[in-house]
Design an enzyme around this catalytic site. Sequence first.
Site, mmCIF file in Angstrom:
data_model
loop_
_atom_site.group_PDB
_atom_site.id
_atom_site.type_symbol
_atom_site.label_atom_id
_atom_site.label_comp_id
_atom_site.label_asym_id
_atom_site.label_seq_id
_atom_site.Cartn_x
_atom_site.Cartn_y
_atom_site.Cartn_z
ATOM 1 N N ASP A 190 35.654 20.130 51.475
ATOM 2 C CA ASP A 190 34.241 20.505 51.552
ATOM 3 C C ASP A 190 33.775 21.052 50.202
ATOM 4 O OD1 ASP A 190 35.517 22.994 51.586
ATOM 5 O OD2 ASP A 190 35.365 23.126 53.755
ATOM 6 N N ASP A 240 31.528 24.044 48.551
ATOM 7 C CA ASP A 240 30.784 25.289 48.720
ATOM 8 C C ASP A 240 29.991 25.547 47.454
ATOM 9 O OD1 ASP A 240 31.939 25.709 51.215
ATOM 10 O OD2 ASP A 240 33.646 26.775 50.364
ATOM 11 N N ASP A 289 40.021 34.904 46.641
ATOM 12 C CA ASP A 289 41.420 35.246 46.918
ATOM 13 C C ASP A 289 42.411 34.855 45.814
ATOM 14 O OD1 ASP A 289 40.973 32.587 47.604
ATOM 15 O OD2 ASP A 289 41.703 32.759 49.664
HETATM 16 P P1 ATP Z 1 40.407 24.345 52.034
HETATM 17 O O1 ATP Z 1 40.513 23.136 51.197
HETATM 18 O O2 ATP Z 1 41.616 24.595 52.878
HETATM 19 O O3 ATP Z 1 39.105 24.464 52.791
HETATM 20 P P2 ATP Z 1 39.267 26.437 50.451
HETATM 21 O O4 ATP Z 1 39.758 27.037 49.168
HETATM 22 O O5 ATP Z 1 37.976 25.695 50.404
HETATM 23 O O6 ATP Z 1 40.436 25.551 50.990
HETATM 24 P P3 ATP Z 1 38.063 28.077 52.480
HETATM 25 O O7 ATP Z 1 38.753 28.796 53.578
HETATM 26 O O8 ATP Z 1 37.178 26.918 52.824
HETATM 27 O O9 ATP Z 1 39.210 27.609 51.478
HETATM 28 O O10 ATP Z 1 37.260 29.146 51.638
HETATM 29 C C1 ATP Z 1 36.348 28.784 50.602
HETATM 30 C C2 ATP Z 1 36.481 29.756 49.429
HETATM 31 O O11 ATP Z 1 36.130 31.088 49.846
HETATM 32 C C3 ATP Z 1 37.908 29.886 48.878
HETATM 33 O O12 ATP Z 1 38.171 28.867 47.944
HETATM 34 C C4 ATP Z 1 37.876 31.260 48.265
HETATM 35 O O13 ATP Z 1 37.263 31.231 47.002
HETATM 36 C C5 ATP Z 1 36.971 32.054 49.216
HETATM 37 N N1 ATP Z 1 37.728 32.753 50.279
HETATM 38 C C6 ATP Z 1 38.040 32.277 51.501
HETATM 39 N N2 ATP Z 1 38.732 33.181 52.212
HETATM 40 C C7 ATP Z 1 38.861 34.267 51.425
HETATM 41 C C8 ATP Z 1 39.473 35.547 51.592
HETATM 42 N N3 ATP Z 1 40.109 35.848 52.698
HETATM 43 N N4 ATP Z 1 39.388 36.408 50.559
HETATM 44 C C9 ATP Z 1 38.737 36.094 49.410
HETATM 45 N N5 ATP Z 1 38.169 34.907 49.197
HETATM 46 C C10 ATP Z 1 38.209 33.999 50.181
HETATM 47 MG MG MG Z 2 37.000 24.927 52.139
#
Ligand code: ATP
Ligand code: MG
Length: 411
Positions: free
Chosen positions: A54, A56, A141
Amino acid sequence: MEQRILSRSQHPISRKAIDRAALNIIYRLYNAGHTAYLVGGGVRDMLLGRPPKDFDIATSARPAQIRLLFPNCRLIGRRFRLAHIYCGAQKVIEVSTFRRWPDPELTAYTCEDDFQLEEGEEGIILDNTFGSPQDDARRRDFTVNGLYYDVGSYSVLDYVGGTHDIEHRLVRTIGDPDVRFREDPVRMLRAIKFCAKLHFEMEEATWRAIRRHHADIAQSSLPRVQEELQRLLELGNLRVSLRLLLESGLLRDLVPNLDRNLNHLHDQEAFESLLDLYDQEGVPSDRTFSFAVLVLSLILDGDRGRSSRRHLARDFLEPLSDCFGICRRTQEEVARYLSDLQQLLYGAPKGRERGELLARPSFINSFKLYQMLAQVGAVSADQYAYWRECWENREESSWSRPAPKKALKSA
Ligand code: ATP
Ligand code: MG
């Protein structure tokens, strides 16, 4: 941390790889005078040449300004309002305002608040939680998740050392890992998820901090823990996920039964080969089947593998399902595979009983699991040959030869 800017010639991201709807949102924010960048997993994955799950967006626009610009937008979140912009029936793009991680002492802000996304609730919006792009990157994170892509200048903006860690394939917390895991223990599971998903190593200090803080996972909300565990099942890199869960101590805190089981397997080697086999050949994103593979550790546990279906369900399947957030239907499906396997391994069904077993719809998957056990040498060759023949000739009813008695090689 030095800021690093990678211009177009220094990174592989092409604008063509970016979702059209995400680009349109960014352009509309630009036109209204705001700053807006792609952020998080989408940027990380594009840098790695992986298709992003996705996209963001992080922006200088405040939630109310975002709402004015996008009629198809909903603000969610308790303390900190995020905008979900609906693009067609299926797609939602998350747009968040740049913010800093507030001082928990001053604001009584807890990380769990951040993830309570009840819609429509009026939250207390603290103005001092808004921040600069640098603040916003630092509250994320892991370094690999804290990168921005600026569509306007085609450049990657790195305030947290993420590009170095992508090059070295490392999962490292942004800032002090002890602090970051204490703030939000679910990040420990997320660290494991990213190692499994990206085939990255855990950076040393990050790993040591997880080993120190694993017990804090008990303070996190169950739905968030379940969400991360389910993602581990979908990723299909069970060998790495389980090893890290076990060695970190997290598995002991989450599902003591599974932890005990995996530590006392009769045939550790067979189970590890089974995980390898599944990771190579498995059907990624088939959560039920991944869950069944986990549960196979039971079958490889000699005596326990012979317990009644009711006992297995009560002592093992139910606690494991609760922790992984596995629904009742899937649980029952996996329990059926288990009892089919018990029949193949320890029972010697004949005649009608055998016919019924082979004709059961669940048997296709049970047999797939049985085949995997055979492939890693956990089932005797005789027994496997017998059942394979039964399976291949399942339409014919003339099977009279009794099944070989010897079950698991190791049991
Ligand atoms: P995926 O490909 O699995 O979706 P992602 O990195 O996009 O991985 P998400 O859970 O969709 O992970 O979260 C989007 C973003 O929000 C992360 O890349 C990170 O920057 C931030 N984020 C998510 N969860 C946390 C957390 N618990 N603490 C701090 N930042 C977070
Ligand atoms: Mg994501």
